[in-house]
Scaffold this motif. Sequence first.
Motif, PDB file in Angstrom:
ATOM      1  N   GLY A  42       0.804  -1.220   0.000  1.00  0.00           N
ATOM      2  CA  GLY A  42       0.000   0.000   0.000  1.00  0.00           C
ATOM      3  C   GLY A  42       0.835   1.267   0.000  1.00  0.00           C
ATOM      4  O   GLY A  42       0.319   2.356   0.256  1.00  0.00           O
ATOM      5  N   GLU A  73      -9.012  -0.327  -8.477  1.00  0.00           N
ATOM      6  CA  GLU A  73      -8.165  -1.026  -7.504  1.00  0.00           C
ATOM      7  C   GLU A  73      -6.802  -0.344  -7.375  1.00  0.00           C
ATOM      8  O   GLU A  73      -5.990  -0.705  -6.531  1.00  0.00           O
ATOM      9  CB  GLU A  73      -7.965  -2.476  -7.944  1.00  0.00           C
ATOM     10  CG  GLU A  73      -9.264  -3.254  -8.042  1.00  0.00           C
ATOM     11  CD  GLU A  73      -9.138  -4.453  -8.962  1.00  0.00           C
ATOM     12  OE1 GLU A  73      -8.996  -4.261 -10.189  1.00  0.00           O
ATOM     13  OE2 GLU A  73      -9.158  -5.578  -8.450  1.00  0.00           O
ATOM     14  N   GLU A 117      -8.547   5.460  -1.146  1.00  0.00           N
ATOM     15  CA  GLU A 117      -8.796   4.808   0.151  1.00  0.00           C
ATOM     16  C   GLU A 117     -10.141   4.090   0.148  1.00  0.00           C
ATOM     17  O   GLU A 117     -10.273   3.016   0.726  1.00  0.00           O
ATOM     18  CB  GLU A 117      -8.728   5.847   1.282  1.00  0.00           C
ATOM     19  CG  GLU A 117      -7.276   6.210   1.588  1.00  0.00           C
ATOM     20  CD  GLU A 117      -7.116   7.353   2.573  1.00  0.00           C
ATOM     21  OE1 GLU A 117      -8.101   8.095   2.812  1.00  0.00           O
ATOM     22  OE2 GLU A 117      -5.989   7.520   3.076  1.00  0.00           O
ATOM     23  N   HIS A 150     -11.748   2.734  -2.491  1.00  0.00           N
ATOM     24  CA  HIS A 150     -11.883   1.597  -3.411  1.00  0.00           C
ATOM     25  C   HIS A 150     -10.624   0.759  -3.566  1.00  0.00           C
ATOM     26  O   HIS A 150     -10.695  -0.386  -3.994  1.00  0.00           O
ATOM     27  CB  HIS A 150     -12.273   2.109  -4.804  1.00  0.00           C
ATOM     28  CG  HIS A 150     -13.576   2.845  -4.838  1.00  0.00           C
ATOM     29  ND1 HIS A 150     -14.779   2.238  -4.540  1.00  0.00           N
ATOM     30  CD2 HIS A 150     -13.868   4.141  -5.115  1.00  0.00           C
ATOM     31  CE1 HIS A 150     -15.767   3.129  -4.649  1.00  0.00           C
ATOM     32  NE2 HIS A 150     -15.240   4.299  -4.991  1.00  0.00           N
ATOM     33  N   HIS A 198      -7.739   0.298  -1.416  1.00  0.00           N
ATOM     34  CA  HIS A 198      -6.850   0.096  -0.253  1.00  0.00           C
ATOM     35  C   HIS A 198      -5.789   1.192  -0.170  1.00  0.00           C
ATOM     36  O   HIS A 198      -4.665   0.946   0.252  1.00  0.00           O
ATOM     37  CB  HIS A 198      -6.188  -1.287  -0.294  1.00  0.00           C
ATOM     38  CG  HIS A 198      -7.175  -2.424  -0.369  1.00  0.00           C
ATOM     39  ND1 HIS A 198      -7.892  -2.864   0.719  1.00  0.00           N
ATOM     40  CD2 HIS A 198      -7.593  -3.167  -1.418  1.00  0.00           C
ATOM     41  CE1 HIS A 198      -8.703  -3.846   0.350  1.00  0.00           C
ATOM     42  NE2 HIS A 198      -8.542  -4.044  -0.944  1.00  0.00           N
ATOM     43  N   GLY A 199      -6.132   2.379  -0.664  1.00  0.00           N
ATOM     44  CA  GLY A 199      -5.207   3.524  -0.592  1.00  0.00           C
ATOM     45  C   GLY A 199      -4.124   3.533  -1.648  1.00  0.00           C
ATOM     46  O   GLY A 199      -3.238   4.390  -1.621  1.00  0.00           O
ATOM     47  N   ARG A 200      -4.198   2.579  -2.601  1.00  0.00           N
ATOM     48  CA  ARG A 200      -3.112   2.502  -3.611  1.00  0.00           C
ATOM     49  C   ARG A 200      -3.192   3.677  -4.587  1.00  0.00           C
ATOM     50  O   ARG A 200      -4.154   3.803  -5.337  1.00  0.00           O
ATOM     51  CB  ARG A 200      -3.225   1.210  -4.416  1.00  0.00           C
ATOM     52  CG  ARG A 200      -3.022  -0.049  -3.621  1.00  0.00           C
ATOM     53  CD  ARG A 200      -3.158  -1.267  -4.549  1.00  0.00           C
ATOM     54  NE  ARG A 200      -3.414  -2.474  -3.782  1.00  0.00           N
ATOM     55  CZ  ARG A 200      -4.551  -3.192  -3.870  1.00  0.00           C
ATOM     56  NH1 ARG A 200      -5.493  -2.863  -4.733  1.00  0.00           N
ATOM     57  NH2 ARG A 200      -4.705  -4.268  -3.121  1.00  0.00           N
TER      58      ARG A 200
END
Length: 304
Positions: A109, A233, A271, A273, A275-277
Amino acid sequence: MNIYTHARCLEHDTGAGHPEHAGRLSAVLDALKGELGLALTWLEAPLGTESQIGRAHVPAFVELLKRHAPAHGLIRVDADTVMSPASLEASFRASGALCAAVDAAFAAGTRSFCAVRPPGHHSTATEAMGFCLFNHVAVAAHHALAVHSATRVSIVDFDVHHGNGTQDIVAHEPRIQFVSSHQSPLYPGTGRASERGVGNVVNGELRPYSGPKEFRALWSSRLLPAIDAFKPELVIVSAGFDAHRLDPLADLNLDSDDYAWITAELVRLAERHAHGRIVSTLEGGYSLAALRESSVAHVRAMMG
Ligand SMILES: [Zn+2]
């Protein structure tokens, strides 16, 4: 947060008087290094591979650039795109930085900003143009699909120029969304709202002399909701800072606060959708003062 860069990106020489010069990247690096309070991890951009580049560009294009790459002096590959001896490696490093940043995002992340040049978003699958050789964000999006089995990646482009090359590469790939705001009319002349790809392209046009109000209204009403609906994603940002009011190549009137705002909105969506990537790379921006304050505002907002 990671910052990827490489000395070769400073050695990419475009010749005297060219707006896309090494001083731009030096300004960004100096500004970020001056922010002593920021917890930044500085990493050397690795070389991208031909198989990574080949997911976005046809093999003949890569071969052509390799054949043209000069051993000394400068050569012109289009009206305003120049190669020097360091340019090819700089381009491989810039695409490699984006791929490494995508790997770090999926592994832990970790957020990254790639302080690299030449920029990439004008390069199509088959052609270098507009100061760009390889299209690093398109390479990175395809890397996420191929290596990390992503099925939805959003490329978000707030450079003042339309990312015609990115749109060219992804317009038929429904797993990659391309969302762009840009001045219209302006180089390269594409990016009409009617250009929608396979429903995965969202173009927002801003009239010359638009400022913070118009920019934020466009993103709030149309562009951010489109990203929210796509549920990416991974969010990849083409961060050009040439919509700033000080920029000499365009006519929009943004301030560094606007870059902080749009970045914070993108972080919020990442964040929600992804996972903060979120991974970002430098594209345009031709005022050194604007580059300094905008890149710091952008990186600070990425760190939340
Ligand atoms: Zn630009």
